[in-house]
Design an enzyme around this catalytic site. Sequence first.
Site, PDB file in Angstrom:
ATOM      1  N   HIS A   1      13.885 -10.662 -30.641  1.00  0.00           N
ATOM      2  CA  HIS A   1      14.089  -9.949 -32.644  1.00  0.00           C
ATOM      3  C   HIS A   1      13.129  -9.222 -32.704  1.00  0.00           C
ATOM      4  O   HIS A   1      13.238  -8.518 -32.847  1.00  0.00           O
ATOM      5  CB  HIS A   1      14.067 -11.490 -33.325  1.00  0.00           C
ATOM      6  CG  HIS A   1      14.824 -12.130 -33.151  1.00  0.00           C
ATOM      7  ND1 HIS A   1      15.821 -13.119 -33.785  1.00  0.00           N
ATOM      8  CD2 HIS A   1      16.696 -12.386 -32.562  1.00  0.00           C
ATOM      9  CE1 HIS A   1      16.685 -13.925 -34.463  1.00  0.00           C
ATOM     10  NE2 HIS A   1      17.027 -14.014 -33.031  1.00  0.00           N
TER      11      HIS A   1
ATOM     12  N   HIS B   1      19.743 -18.410 -25.284  1.00  0.00           N
ATOM     13  CA  HIS B   1      20.286 -19.358 -25.888  1.00  0.00           C
ATOM     14  C   HIS B   1      20.112 -20.706 -24.797  1.00  0.00           C
ATOM     15  O   HIS B   1      20.677 -22.143 -24.787  1.00  0.00           O
ATOM     16  CB  HIS B   1      21.644 -19.007 -25.379  1.00  0.00           C
ATOM     17  CG  HIS B   1      22.320 -18.402 -26.254  1.00  0.00           C
ATOM     18  ND1 HIS B   1      23.501 -17.890 -27.371  1.00  0.00           N
ATOM     19  CD2 HIS B   1      21.261 -17.153 -27.583  1.00  0.00           C
ATOM     20  CE1 HIS B   1      23.308 -16.637 -28.032  1.00  0.00           C
ATOM     21  NE2 HIS B   1      21.812 -16.672 -28.547  1.00  0.00           N
TER      22      HIS B   1
END
Length: 807
Positions: free
Chosen positions: A165, A324
């Site tokens: 992020h 993920h």
Amino acid sequence: MSGNAKAAPGKDVEAQKSAPNYGGVAPMPAPPLVVRKPKDSTLIVWVLGFLLFLGLGAAITMLIVGIDSDDDDSDDKTHELRGEIDEFDSDSDDFQPPPPSELVGIAASAASGINSVWEPYITLLLRVDFEAVRKDIRLLLTDSQDFWPADYGNYGPFFIHWAWHCSATYRVTDGRGGCEGGRVRFEPERSFGENANKDRAIYLLQPIKDKYGRGLSWGDLIILTANTALEMLGAPVLGFCAGRVDQIDAYHPTILTDRGQIPLADQPGVLPLLDPQVLGPLCTNAEGVNGTANPANTTEDIRITFALKGFNDEETVALVGGGHTFGKTHGACVDGGGDPPNINPANPWKGKCGTGIREDVYASGFEGPWTTHPIRWDNEYFQNLINFEWVAEEGQGGLTQWGVDSNVNNAIGPRAIKPFADLPPSINDTQPTMMLTTDIAFISDPSFKLLVEKFAHDMHAFNETFSNAWYKLTTQDMGYNRCLPTTNLNLFLPPPQEFQHPLPPVPEDPPTLFDTQAVINKTLYGLDDQIGWKPLLVTFAYNCAQTWRVTDHSGGCNGARIRFNPGKSWRANAGVVDEGMTLLSPIKVQFGESLTWADLIVQTGTLIINNADPDQSNPLIPFCPGRADDTDGDDWEHLEPLVDGDFEDDLVGLKDYWLRSGLSFREMVALQGRMRSPDQQRAMGYAGSWANDTFANSGTHSNEYFRVLTTEEWEVFELNGVFDTQLQFKAKGKQIFMKKSDLLLLEDGTEVAQDSITNDSESLRSIVADFAFDNSLFLETFALAWKKLMNADRLNGPTSNVCADVA
């Protein structure tokens, strides 16, 4: 926050609190302390003794106060992490992380001399033992803390997602964002919904930051922690680029997300396809377009989001799948995760689900892992996508996510052990894996699905694509030639990558400056001034260099990419490139490969400006050689000037574009007074320049541009030309013209707030007035600005420029 929950700063933190933070820029040395010699040496002894007595007394007093007081200087550590917030009582139930000195057994005190505020950042960076830093990180990753327990006993996924992020704010359109600067610590990024609870990472890393001091920037620490976690969990890592320079505020992201004055869709440089479905600068709505859980309609948003960051489909699938593979989403209940720091800075992300920690964490609102082994690197994420049928369902946090459809072949989906399950686990200690709508979108699009199938069956391809894409994600904001090589065997700097657009080597036997200058003078100064070669070649050099942007250290004239498309075909370069190369070709032919186009373009433009004053009373601009020539113009894909005089230009866009250059507004205004070619202006579709052809082509270099701008009466003029109907301004009763971007300098007539990057607090109109009144001031400012712009791309390490000492 109570005293027993405060961090005890090390010496380096205390030093930084009491001294200015230079953001990695070497400060000027402190002036020498002048002490008058006393007449009697006895006086010296008496004074020193008295000062020693005062010092001891003060130290004892501070010790006593430090023991008795709950409001000691260690509050500044918390203020630095959270912003300036009010203290709250120790008996409150607010989130209170333990002192960093109690975490992972890492001493908070810095090594001797490592954090001197008077030493340049690069000096401190060179002292950092990065292998030692990695050892400390590895200890941290598996030492779960009670104030924020680690899922599955490992903080690796937490830090990997945080670095993702931190880096994913980067966008290719204007170079803003990225993890350099460590701006994720500040607003607005720390309050992005995607960063819920990520502020806990700062507390966890603070002891390591304290230990190694200012030489280990937050940007480097965030990325290195994620890289170390990836390696610990088995993922491939291409390498590490050290040298990110921290910022002391959130300047870049403020511009990045300021939707009050500059709506996202209207910001200069933003991809025109961006729409409200793109949440902030980070990622696509994980529930799909408008939360409709429609995977097919979400694929285009995914492509837009990742194209904005510079990634193609294959890189996109690898990065998402790699991220993920680790960890889980958190949506323990429907009540939410509490207010973000910009609303509740004293107690942000105070989860409303039970304790707010362990199994009660709320972050994204989705709940569950993607794979059955959330702390192991594998390609199960892709296998799960293609091996099961998935159906939309409401998750524990109240949002739509996807689970295995048990109605298809009585399938029982894969399950993972819960993060805090007792061992050995029972079935109640497991939870089903899940997918997000954005995950399912990968198998709803034919191109994406082929890549999912490729990675599901080819682990080697996944490893290679992910490691390269991860390095690109975490490094592309660093530009070219700024990474500092490290000496540790396990912490290598990879060769320059394609996304960094490395330049070929410079010629080994370049001609001397005297020789090139002599040939330039002989070749050009025999030409008739009225063919306009002087302003044309100054424009050639300026247009070549003005592509530089400090936001991601890209562009500039090094490489001479202006010779190729796309730059060659930009409207701003109409009538410049072919014409300029024709004029310079005889010089280039004479020197051959030993003289690069990049050096020739810059040296010629600089020489013309220096020769504009026959008396040599104007400040001379030095020339710094050593540029290389690139073989294509790919690096300029997103560097087209956004302000070129159109009537659509506005003051906000002009200032925003100038801010990317790294020059001050005063310097940029000075550069507007450069020579301009009337023929080149006509090639762009305008009627002419601010001076008549005879004056403009003569190559005069003075403040006349500002005198004309401020004394003439300007009226709108319409011309049907090369680029359809073109509007510009015409002086009343005269055949001289200005563009909208010129008149904008007069539109900005009010004092503006101090800008932390350019250090500007004056209006553009006042700067124009200064230059119109004082020719010497203009010439001095112009000389400095021209040198700065021409050499801005000559980087050599995190903070160094090879031309810094050229005078």
